[in-house]
Scaffold this motif. Structure first.
Motif: not given
Ligand code: SF4
Ligand code: FE
Length: 481
Positions: A311-316, A407-411, A416-420, A422-427
């Motif tokens: 559900a978090l992945a869907a949100e992110y 910077p490339w991985v980050e970009k 979605v904006s508002g979620v880093s 890194e957090d998206r990668m974590k989930v």
């Protein structure tokens, strides 16, 4: 002694002299090894939550004499105990998303409690007393017990005594005045390296020719002659790479071992079965039944985590409002709660054995496990569908932090904006861990084969399903004489 704290448990494991091998080498410090430590942490959780007032009712049991024990050392006294067991397992699955290992000991204890009682009734043996003394000793020390059942089995078409190598099923090789000596091995032992004691049981029903194989006992896990070889898991060496992100679940896990018993001596007072071959089937059926009930708790708890991660992945990803995503999450919850229904149902329909200890409804426990061989796979399939391919193709944590690559991985891994990023990668990594990383051993393949492969449940369902009664029902209504 009172209940151990998590820290006391870790220290007690540090004092054990276990013979553990991994990658061809002896592991000198089992407790602090980075590949093994997450599995120890999972057992530690069973001690930590027993100290937490919020979970005290679920995690502990107060006996008639007022002693408080960890529920993992309880002999179920009623159907409420059976249901609380499943609820505890779901809660621990939610907290660890791993196998916390202590259930096999609990399930072995409950199977031994009733079976030893019935052997003694028939033969006037002292196995029940032996078992109760052993259990009390474990309760006094708040030990973790491993329950070891599965033999390597060699040629599956041959009975134990007909195997080319007699050790392919664990058996008695010598009977002495003061005890027995056994040889053999037990496979797939998740909790063994984190247990102070191990209960050994036969793996199948046995005939008179297999008398020496109809043996059950308990010994400390560091008894001379016991050697453990750790199994490989997919992605296991990520745990040695000093990354928390790439492992998905840095704190908890589980590992399995092949356990060799090379001329292990078992003193008389630790023997629970010794040649009473007609009771081997009963012990197997009851242990397997309890463990098939267990999966209606632990796998559901892990499923809760996977559903949450999805559900978090869907949100992110910005996809959570799509109607098919919502529907797939509903399907995942439906499947997961169906497993829980089975765990609760076989507990609610439990009944006392001759010993007084409660047994689950075996038919419903087998239905529970049969569903467990299927639903986690479907839940994982839906998780992979919703997460998207990035959960298996994302660059490493080192790339996320790398000077050039960062910077490339980050970009480009941003959702979605508002979620880093890194957090998206974590989930995503947590989903990877559960669906095809180290935790998939517990969530998927163990769901298939743990507590018996699917066909074992189908045999039990056919035995317990009472087709003649169902035919009678139909005949009566159809007016067939
Ligand atoms: Fe407990 Fe589940 Fe692990 Fe079995 S698989 S020991 S029931 S957590
Ligand atoms: Fe298991």
């Amino acid at each position: 002694m009172a209940l151990m704290t998590g820290e006391q448990y870790i220290e007690s494991m540090r004092k054990m002299n276990l013979q553990v091998y991994m990658f061809g080498k002896k592991v000198e410090n089992v407790v602090d090894n980075p590949i093994l430590r997450p599995s120890l942490n999972s057992v530690r959780a069973t001690y930590d939550y027993a100290q937490d007032p919020q979970y005290e009712d679920l995690m502990t049991v107060t006996l008639e004499d007022g002693t408080k024990i960890n529920r993992f050392l309880n002999i179920h006294r009623n159907t409420t105990d059976l249901m609380n067991k499943v609820k505890m397992q779901r809660m621990l699955g939610q907290k660890t998303a791993a196998c916390f290992q202590r259930c096999v000991g609990m399930d072995a204890c409950n199977a031994e409690y009733s079976t030893t009682y019935e052997i003694d009734q028939k033969y006037g043996t002292k196995y029940h007393e032996n078992f109760k003394n052993f259990l009390n000793y474990c309760r006094e020390n708040d030990f973790t017990i491993d329950g070891a059942m599965t033999d390597p089995k060699g040629d599956r078409g041959l009975a134990p005594h007909l195997q080319a190598d007699p050790d392919l099923y664990l058996h008695v090789v010598e009977r002495r005045e003061d005890g027995i000596v056994v040889c053999g091995a037990k496979a797939h032992q998740t909790g063994i390296i984190n247990s102070q004691e191990v209960i050994v049981m036969p793996t199948i029903a046995m005939g008179p020719d297999d008398k020496d194989y109809a043996v059950s006992f308990a010994v400390p896990t560091d008894t001379e002659g016991i050697l453990m070889i750790i199994g490989r898991q997919s992605c296991d060496t990520r745990k040695t790479e000093n990354t928390t992100l790439d492992v998905g679940n840095a704190e908890y896990g589980g590992v399995e071992a092949l356990v060799i018993f090379d001329h292990v001596f078992v003193p008389n007072d630790r023997i629970f079965m010794n040649g009473e071959h007609e009771f081997a089937g009963m012990l197997v059926e009851r242990f397997a039944g309890f463990h098939r009930q267990s999966y209606g708790g632990c796998k559901v708890g892990v499923g809760d985590v996977l559903i949450g991660a999805t559900a978090l992945a869907a949100e992110y990803n910005g996809a959570e409002k799509a109607s098919h995503i919502k529907d797939k999450l509903i399907e995942m919850m439906h499947l997961n709660e169906t497993l829980y229904c089975c765990g609760i149902a076989c507990s609610a329909e439990g009944a006392p054995t001759a010993s007084g200890g409660y047994l689950i409804n075996l038919l419903l426990a087998n239905v529970c496990k049969q569903n467990v061989t299927r639903f986690p796979y479907e839940i994982a399939r839906l998780a992979e569908d919703i997460a998207g391919g990035i959960f298996v193709t994302a660059p490493s944590e080192a790339d996320l932090k790398g000077e050039v690559t960062g910077p490339w991985v980050e970009k480009y891994l941003k959702g979605v904006s508002g979620v880093s990023t890194e957090d998206r990668m974590k989930v995503m990594r947590l989903i990877e861990n559960l669906c095809l990383g180290t935790a998939a051993v517990g969530y998927r393949t163990e769901s298939m084969h743990g507590a018996g492969s699917p066909q074992a449940q189908r045999i039990m369902i056919s035995r317990q399903g009472n087709l003649p009664m169902k035919k009678e029902l139909a005949k009566k209504l159809a007016g067939i004489k």
